[in-house]
Scaffold this motif. Structure first.
Motif, PDB file in Angstrom:
ATOM      1  N   ILE A 195       0.853  -1.327  -0.003  1.00  0.00           N
ATOM      2  CA  ILE A 195      -0.055   0.107   0.076  1.00  0.00           C
ATOM      3  C   ILE A 195       0.813   1.205   0.058  1.00  0.00           C
ATOM      4  O   ILE A 195       0.694   2.117  -0.755  1.00  0.00           O
ATOM      5  N   ILE A 196       1.824   1.173   0.879  1.00  0.00           N
ATOM      6  CA  ILE A 196       2.501   2.501   1.011  1.00  0.00           C
ATOM      7  C   ILE A 196       3.381   2.851  -0.335  1.00  0.00           C
ATOM      8  O   ILE A 196       3.633   3.972  -0.861  1.00  0.00           O
ATOM      9  N   SER A 197       3.724   1.675  -0.957  1.00  0.00           N
ATOM     10  CA  SER A 197       4.467   1.864  -2.386  1.00  0.00           C
ATOM     11  C   SER A 197       3.666   2.406  -3.446  1.00  0.00           C
ATOM     12  O   SER A 197       4.006   3.303  -4.079  1.00  0.00           O
ATOM     13  N   ALA A 198       2.502   1.811  -3.531  1.00  0.00           N
ATOM     14  CA  ALA A 198       1.513   2.232  -4.400  1.00  0.00           C
ATOM     15  C   ALA A 198       1.140   3.776  -4.144  1.00  0.00           C
ATOM     16  O   ALA A 198       0.892   4.840  -5.157  1.00  0.00           O
ATOM     17  N   MET A 199       0.927   3.792  -2.876  1.00  0.00           N
ATOM     18  CA  MET A 199       0.299   5.214  -2.772  1.00  0.00           C
ATOM     19  C   MET A 199       1.456   6.271  -2.733  1.00  0.00           C
ATOM     20  O   MET A 199       0.880   7.479  -3.127  1.00  0.00           O
ATOM     21  N   THR A 200       2.511   6.033  -2.469  1.00  0.00           N
ATOM     22  CA  THR A 200       3.639   7.055  -2.689  1.00  0.00           C
ATOM     23  C   THR A 200       3.853   7.329  -4.116  1.00  0.00           C
ATOM     24  O   THR A 200       3.976   8.642  -4.653  1.00  0.00           O
ATOM     25  N   LEU A 201       3.773   6.495  -5.071  1.00  0.00           N
ATOM     26  CA  LEU A 201       3.783   6.396  -6.478  1.00  0.00           C
ATOM     27  C   LEU A 201       2.476   7.077  -6.631  1.00  0.00           C
ATOM     28  O   LEU A 201       2.380   8.177  -7.760  1.00  0.00           O
ATOM     29  N   GLY A 202       1.356   7.189  -6.037  1.00  0.00           N
ATOM     30  CA  GLY A 202       0.241   7.834  -6.494  1.00  0.00           C
ATOM     31  C   GLY A 202       0.069   9.066  -6.192  1.00  0.00           C
ATOM     32  O   GLY A 202      -0.459  10.141  -6.867  1.00  0.00           O
ATOM     33  N   LEU A 203       1.134   9.545  -5.043  1.00  0.00           N
ATOM     34  CA  LEU A 203       1.157  11.043  -4.834  1.00  0.00           C
ATOM     35  C   LEU A 203       1.634  11.807  -6.268  1.00  0.00           C
ATOM     36  O   LEU A 203       1.195  13.129  -6.311  1.00  0.00           O
ATOM     37  N   SER A 204       2.384  10.982  -6.928  1.00  0.00           N
ATOM     38  CA  SER A 204       3.087  11.804  -8.318  1.00  0.00           C
ATOM     39  C   SER A 204       1.817  12.376  -9.133  1.00  0.00           C
ATOM     40  O   SER A 204       2.072  13.384  -9.762  1.00  0.00           O
ATOM     41  N   THR A 205       0.770  11.751  -8.952  1.00  0.00           N
ATOM     42  CA  THR A 205      -0.335  12.115  -9.867  1.00  0.00           C
ATOM     43  C   THR A 205      -1.197  13.313  -9.371  1.00  0.00           C
ATOM     44  O   THR A 205      -1.581  13.984 -10.146  1.00  0.00           O
ATOM     45  N   PHE A 206      -0.878  13.342  -8.178  1.00  0.00           N
ATOM     46  CA  PHE A 206      -1.477  14.742  -7.430  1.00  0.00           C
ATOM     47  C   PHE A 206      -0.353  16.005  -7.590  1.00  0.00           C
ATOM     48  O   PHE A 206      -0.964  17.395  -7.565  1.00  0.00           O
ATOM     49  N   LEU A 225       6.575  14.598   0.849  1.00  0.00           N
ATOM     50  CA  LEU A 225       7.042  13.021   1.046  1.00  0.00           C
ATOM     51  C   LEU A 225       7.171  12.788   2.623  1.00  0.00           C
ATOM     52  O   LEU A 225       6.689  11.951   2.897  1.00  0.00           O
ATOM     53  N   LEU A 226       8.169  13.484   3.095  1.00  0.00           N
ATOM     54  CA  LEU A 226       8.379  13.406   4.561  1.00  0.00           C
ATOM     55  C   LEU A 226       7.128  13.372   5.544  1.00  0.00           C
ATOM     56  O   LEU A 226       7.038  12.705   6.453  1.00  0.00           O
ATOM     57  N   SER A 227       6.024  14.213   5.161  1.00  0.00           N
ATOM     58  CA  SER A 227       5.081  14.421   6.009  1.00  0.00           C
ATOM     59  C   SER A 227       4.100  13.366   5.501  1.00  0.00           C
ATOM     60  O   SER A 227       3.339  12.793   6.137  1.00  0.00           O
ATOM     61  N   LYS A 228       3.715  13.246   4.114  1.00  0.00           N
ATOM     62  CA  LYS A 228       2.786  12.634   3.610  1.00  0.00           C
ATOM     63  C   LYS A 228       2.678  11.119   3.867  1.00  0.00           C
ATOM     64  O   LYS A 228       1.884  10.235   4.017  1.00  0.00           O
ATOM     65  N   VAL A 229       3.787  10.508   3.388  1.00  0.00           N
ATOM     66  CA  VAL A 229       4.329   9.097   3.606  1.00  0.00           C
ATOM     67  C   VAL A 229       3.816   8.602   5.110  1.00  0.00           C
ATOM     68  O   VAL A 229       3.401   7.463   5.204  1.00  0.00           O
ATOM     69  N   ARG A 230       4.084   9.440   6.077  1.00  0.00           N
ATOM     70  CA  ARG A 230       3.787   9.184   7.663  1.00  0.00           C
ATOM     71  C   ARG A 230       2.200   9.020   7.518  1.00  0.00           C
ATOM     72  O   ARG A 230       1.730   7.973   8.162  1.00  0.00           O
ATOM     73  N   THR A 231       1.332   9.702   6.771  1.00  0.00           N
ATOM     74  CA  THR A 231       0.206   9.722   7.028  1.00  0.00           C
ATOM     75  C   THR A 231      -0.524   8.382   6.182  1.00  0.00           C
ATOM     76  O   THR A 231      -1.267   8.044   6.733  1.00  0.00           O
ATOM     77  N   ILE A 232       0.110   8.323   4.943  1.00  0.00           N
ATOM     78  CA  ILE A 232      -0.137   7.003   4.248  1.00  0.00           C
ATOM     79  C   ILE A 232       0.133   5.752   5.040  1.00  0.00           C
ATOM     80  O   ILE A 232      -0.901   5.006   5.004  1.00  0.00           O
ATOM     81  N   ALA A 233       0.924   5.727   5.825  1.00  0.00           N
ATOM     82  CA  ALA A 233       1.293   4.549   6.666  1.00  0.00           C
ATOM     83  C   ALA A 233       0.417   4.282   7.794  1.00  0.00           C
ATOM     84  O   ALA A 233      -0.185   3.228   7.671  1.00  0.00           O
ATOM     85  N   ALA A 234       0.093   5.657   8.563  1.00  0.00           N
ATOM     86  CA  ALA A 234      -0.936   5.470   9.438  1.00  0.00           C
ATOM     87  C   ALA A 234      -2.249   4.627   8.832  1.00  0.00           C
ATOM     88  O   ALA A 234      -3.029   4.067   9.670  1.00  0.00           O
ATOM     89  N   PHE A 235      -2.543   5.372   7.719  1.00  0.00           N
ATOM     90  CA  PHE A 235      -3.951   5.131   7.195  1.00  0.00           C
ATOM     91  C   PHE A 235      -4.085   3.809   6.796  1.00  0.00           C
ATOM     92  O   PHE A 235      -4.981   3.051   6.763  1.00  0.00           O
ATOM     93  N   SER A 236      -2.864   3.090   6.220  1.00  0.00           N
ATOM     94  CA  SER A 236      -2.792   1.868   5.975  1.00  0.00           C
ATOM     95  C   SER A 236      -3.107   0.829   7.097  1.00  0.00           C
ATOM     96  O   SER A 236      -3.691  -0.212   7.121  1.00  0.00           O
TER      97      SER A 236
END
Ligand code: CMC
Length: 424
Positions: A133-144, A164-175
């Motif tokens: 999930i976090i790999s896919a979502m991190t790549l997904g960030l590029s679309t925004f 990246l530093l801030s949002k990957v943390r949120t993405i991880a917690a959401f996963s």
């Protein structure tokens, strides 16, 4: 006069420059080898190959030394926090109080992800491994952030780094929330970087949640210890992908995938699974160590051994002590810690491990700390990824500015069929 290495192949002789690093590490520069001799080098696993010059992290594996930008890991672990260490890795110097505040503020304001990204989680089964999930979502960030797809360094890059530093943390917690079927908890920007992560992980709408400062401290420490480790597999992956001028989001997503493997960051999850297996097998540590020594068993002692450290891993020493401190503070008695301590004792006095210079690495005790914090086993490698983010970013930035940077394209020694005609 600068030193030269002389290589003789049959009648051919070639002089190759010797390069010395700032810590007197010597290397032979083989850049001209193929052009001058027709030969390439063969080095599976790049055990002897320096892929780049780098000023970020220094490791002396024989003496158990690790420094970020010259600062000993022991001092950073004791006195810094993860945000400051991230700044240090990325910018090369410790921040002034103003720079620190500005950086912290930027991380704060970029903590949320686009609301549309929340829908992505609906598409993943709840049993998904959070690393996927976090790999896919991190790549997904590029679309925004399509403007960030251009890898040229400019003001946009600083913004991308903070996002990246801030949002990957949120993405991880959401996963994590997705995996346990709880509602996502939005960041609370009044909290610190680590406090905010704990809040997003463990707050539920029905209950109040208070960040325990000791837990926050432990998390800072764990993230600092994982923040960089020079040209390891995932960092080399980030550089490999980046060398093709791929954008930072894509490179970090690739790094996360490399980290997932059990020989790399996935080891922390594997350690805990191994300790649990020993627990189920009557705590029989000795039997397990014997198994790990038999090549045919295919079993390795996870959390043991390291390509670079041939003495001890300084991170493991720090984590072991912090692990005791945290468990004491939380009043937890974890039988897995007892098993880990016994396992270490048996292994480090066994000739098999002594001869091969195999000692506990960073992953050996970290899982027990994560478990005490309440982080589930399948999130351990995600925690490693959060910690490693500033390191990956620092290497990507360093590479962009390196005049020697060329697309990574190793050679091979072809061992296949010779040319043959297609059957008529
Ligand atoms: N248990 C049992 N034997 C081992 C282990 C182990 N954990 N690690 C290495 N060996 C043996 C290996 O079988 C080989 O024996 P021999 O010389 O008889 O063939 C010898 O030690 C050298 O091993 P290697 O695989 O050539 O060493 P490497 O530098 O290629 O691999 C390693 C390093 C970390 C992948 C390896 O030690 C390992 O698999 N460890 C377990 C996984 C682990 O804990 N990984 C996390 C590493 S630290 C965090 C990170 O970087 O991600």
């Amino acid at each position: 006069m600068s030193k030269k290495a002389v290589l003789r192949i049959g009648d051919q002789e070639v002089e190759l420059p010797v390069v010395i690093g700032s810590e007197d590490e010597p290397a032979v520069d083989i850049r001209s080898l193929r052009k001058e001799t027709g030969y390439v080098t063969l080095d599976p696993g790049y055990v002897n190959t320096g892929s780049t010059r780098s000023a970020i992290t220094f490791i002396d594996g024989e003496n158990g030394i690790l420094r970020y930008r010259g600062y000993p890991i022991e001092e950073l672990a004791e006195r810094s926090n993860f945000v400051e260490t991230s700044y240090l890795l990325i910018h090369g110097e410790l921040p002034t109080p103003e720079e620190y505040e500005q950086f912290r503020q930027r991380l704060r304001v970029h903590s949320m992800i686009h609301e549309d990204m929340k829908h992505f989680y609906d598409g993943f089964p709840s049993s998904s491994h959070p690393m996927a999930i976090i790999s896919a979502m991190t790549l997904g960030l590029s679309t925004f952030y399509p403007e960030a797809i251009d890898p040229t360094l400019d003001e946009e890059t600083d913004l991308t780094v903070c996002r990246l530093l801030s949002k990957v943390r949120t993405i991880a917690a959401f996963s994590f929330k997705k995996s346990v079927g709880q509602p996502f908890v939005y960041p609370d920007n009044s909290l610190t970087y680590c406090g905010n992560f704990l809040h997003m992980m463990f707050k539920v709408p029905a209950e109040s949640y208070h960040v325990d400062p000791e837990v926050e401290r432990a998390l800072n420490l764990l993230l600092i210890l994982h923040a960089d480790h020079e040209q390891n597999c995932s960092t080399s992956t980030v550089r490999m992908v980046g060398s093709a001028q791929s954008n930072l989001f894509a490179c970090i997503a690739a790094g996360i995938c490399a980290l997932w493997g059990t020989l790399h960051g996935g080891a922390n999850q594997a350690v805990l699974q191994q300790l649990s297996a020993i627990q189920k097998n009557d705590n029989d540590v000795k039997k397990f160590v014997e198994l790990a020594k038999e090549k045919e068993s295919g079993v390795r002692l996870m959390g043991f051994g390291h390509r670079v450290y041939r003495n001890f891993d300084p991170r493991a020493t720090i984590i072991k002590e912090a692990c005791h401190r945290l468990l004491n503070h939380l009043g937890i008695e974890d039988n897995l810690l007892d098993i880990a301590l016994e396992l270490e004792e048996v292994a480090v006095s066994d000739p098999y491990f002594i001869d091969r210079k195999l000692y506990p690495n960073v992953d050996f005790y970290s899982g027990i700390m994560y478990r005490a914090i309440g982080i589930p086993t399948n999130m351990f490698t995600v925690m490693f990824a959060l910690g490693r983010l500033p390191g990956w970013i620092a290497h990507w930035l360093e590479m962009q500015e390196d005049p020697d940077n060329r697309i990574h394209r190793p050679r091979q020694i072809y061992t296949g069929e010779l040319s043959r005609p297609y059957p008529q």
